[in-house]
Design an enzyme around this catalytic site. Sequence first.
Site, short mmCIF file in Angstrom:
data_model
loop_
_atom_site.label_atom_id
_atom_site.label_comp_id
_atom_site.label_asym_id
_atom_site.label_seq_id
_atom_site.Cartn_x
_atom_site.Cartn_y
_atom_site.Cartn_z
N LYS A 112 0.85 -1.24 0.06
CA LYS A 112 0.06 0.13 -0.02
C LYS A 112 0.83 1.33 0.09
O LYS A 112 0.38 2.34 -0.51
CB LYS A 112 -0.96 -0.01 1.10
CG LYS A 112 -2.20 -1.09 1.04
CD LYS A 112 -2.85 -1.13 2.05
CE LYS A 112 -4.29 -2.23 1.70
NZ LYS A 112 -3.68 -3.54 1.96
C1 PLP Z 1 -4.45 -4.63 1.35
C2 PLP Z 1 -3.86 -5.86 1.31
C3 PLP Z 1 -3.96 -6.79 0.21
C4 PLP Z 1 -5.22 -6.97 -0.43
O1 PLP Z 1 -5.03 -5.82 -1.64
P1 PLP Z 1 -6.31 -5.28 -2.46
O2 PLP Z 1 -5.82 -4.39 -3.45
O3 PLP Z 1 -7.55 -5.10 -1.28
O4 PLP Z 1 -7.07 -6.62 -3.11
C5 PLP Z 1 -3.34 -7.81 0.46
N1 PLP Z 1 -2.21 -8.22 1.21
C6 PLP Z 1 -1.67 -7.31 2.12
C7 PLP Z 1 -0.48 -7.36 2.82
C8 PLP Z 1 -2.44 -6.15 2.08
O5 PLP Z 1 -2.06 -5.20 2.83
#
Ligand code: PLP
Length: 468
Positions: A112
Amino acid sequence: MRYISTRGQAPALSFEDVLLQGLATDGGLYVPETLPRYTPEDLMALRGLPYDELACRVMYPFVEESIAEDDFRAMVRETYAGFAHRAVAPLVQLDANEWVMELFRGPTLAFKDFALQLLGRLLDHVLEKRGQHVVILGATSGDTGSAAIEGCRHSKHVDIFILHPHGRVSEVQRRQMTTVLSDNVHNIAVDGNFDDCQKMVKASFADQSFLEGKTSLVAVNSINWARIMAQIVYYIYASLALGGPHRSLAFSVPTGNFGDIFAGYLARQMGVPVQQLVVATNQNDILHRFISGNHYETGKLQHTLSPSMDITISSNFERLLFDLYGRHPESVVQFLKNAEHGAVSLEKDRWQSARGLFDSLSVNDERTCEVIAEVYGETEYLLDPHTAIGVEAARRCRRDATVPMVTMGTAHPAKFPDAVTRSGVPREAALPEHLSDLMEREERFTVLDNDLATIQQYMARNWRHADS
Ligand SMILES: *Cc1c(COP(=O)(O)O)cnc(C)c1O
């Protein structure tokens, strides 16, 4: 570039309006009206560029009406200079034609950061120009909160309030939020669960009168287009590193809200040769049920060892649905309406066209731990539980062993020590150097009752310029 809503009833907007608005006024999500398209020659010309330069070139067409190129380049450079690996998104090889792309070298150790580090800078830039202030409000059960806080801690024109359920997030995750002591960062621990937090966030967006028109709310969850945009880049980077544009590749993506994998889908729409996209879910498997069996129905929330994928609805799925329906908003609205009353399916030909690209797998906690142990046994490489689900799905769903398969490594294993311990791997997942003193740092957060009026009063009083 203009952006249109998947539900067809909201005005088309510019990049900066989409950035500030998040959800469209008709409840839909914004998508670009048209996508840039790369020919193989265009892609050849991008080969070998450093990550930040590639990021500038890929993203600029999406923002050009709103931001001057030099300003944009400066923001992008600064964003990725803060990552702990010089390749920004390094590829690690597990086996012949099998890779993990490490997307966890940013400040909060999850993918993220790729988008939220940039988002904070973009918001500040646009708000400075407009002479405006905003309040970011979000609820988190883990990764989103810390990445959003870290992305906005230096923003002059942004205050951020993050609600987390008191005593129910892991210590590492809590500390990643609460040890950021900037004046514009406000951590609220709610005496309630994650759903309570989420409900109060939704209610506050729906009625912002508690802010008395002095500022407005911005959403930074993955419905925000800017997040998707920033994630397209690493799919292109992977392709170019592994033989693109003359060689196809496949991706396996640990999926919750369908944001990350939707960026991979867009990279393909833009001309990157992607043969297969694997949707990897935990036991919260609405997407797996849809991809594997054309059955779309909300399930009950289950708490798993991969909490960042614990969802019942995947908001960004609507963006794919829009394309599957030939960009026909009325059909999207009808589908979602029907889904409120129970299980729904797509027409067979539309579902099959999705199946041409997508495969899926759901992996439970027990198997997740086994995969962590297996991969460690094979390579001494330590996976976090989310990435482990991705690797398992990659191995089980792979169509063609001659095509490189890349699993998106979405988090650093030190963020999820419980899963690593449970897997029995004889190694502890240590935090990287920049966070090694996390457990000793000073924390700051406010515990509040699970009550909307209390939370809203606190926000109205505590954003930085509340008195001016
Ligand atoms: C947010 C997150 C996901 C999922 O990502 P999306 O874009 O919501 O599909 C997967 N793994 C981790 C570690 C995350 O922080």
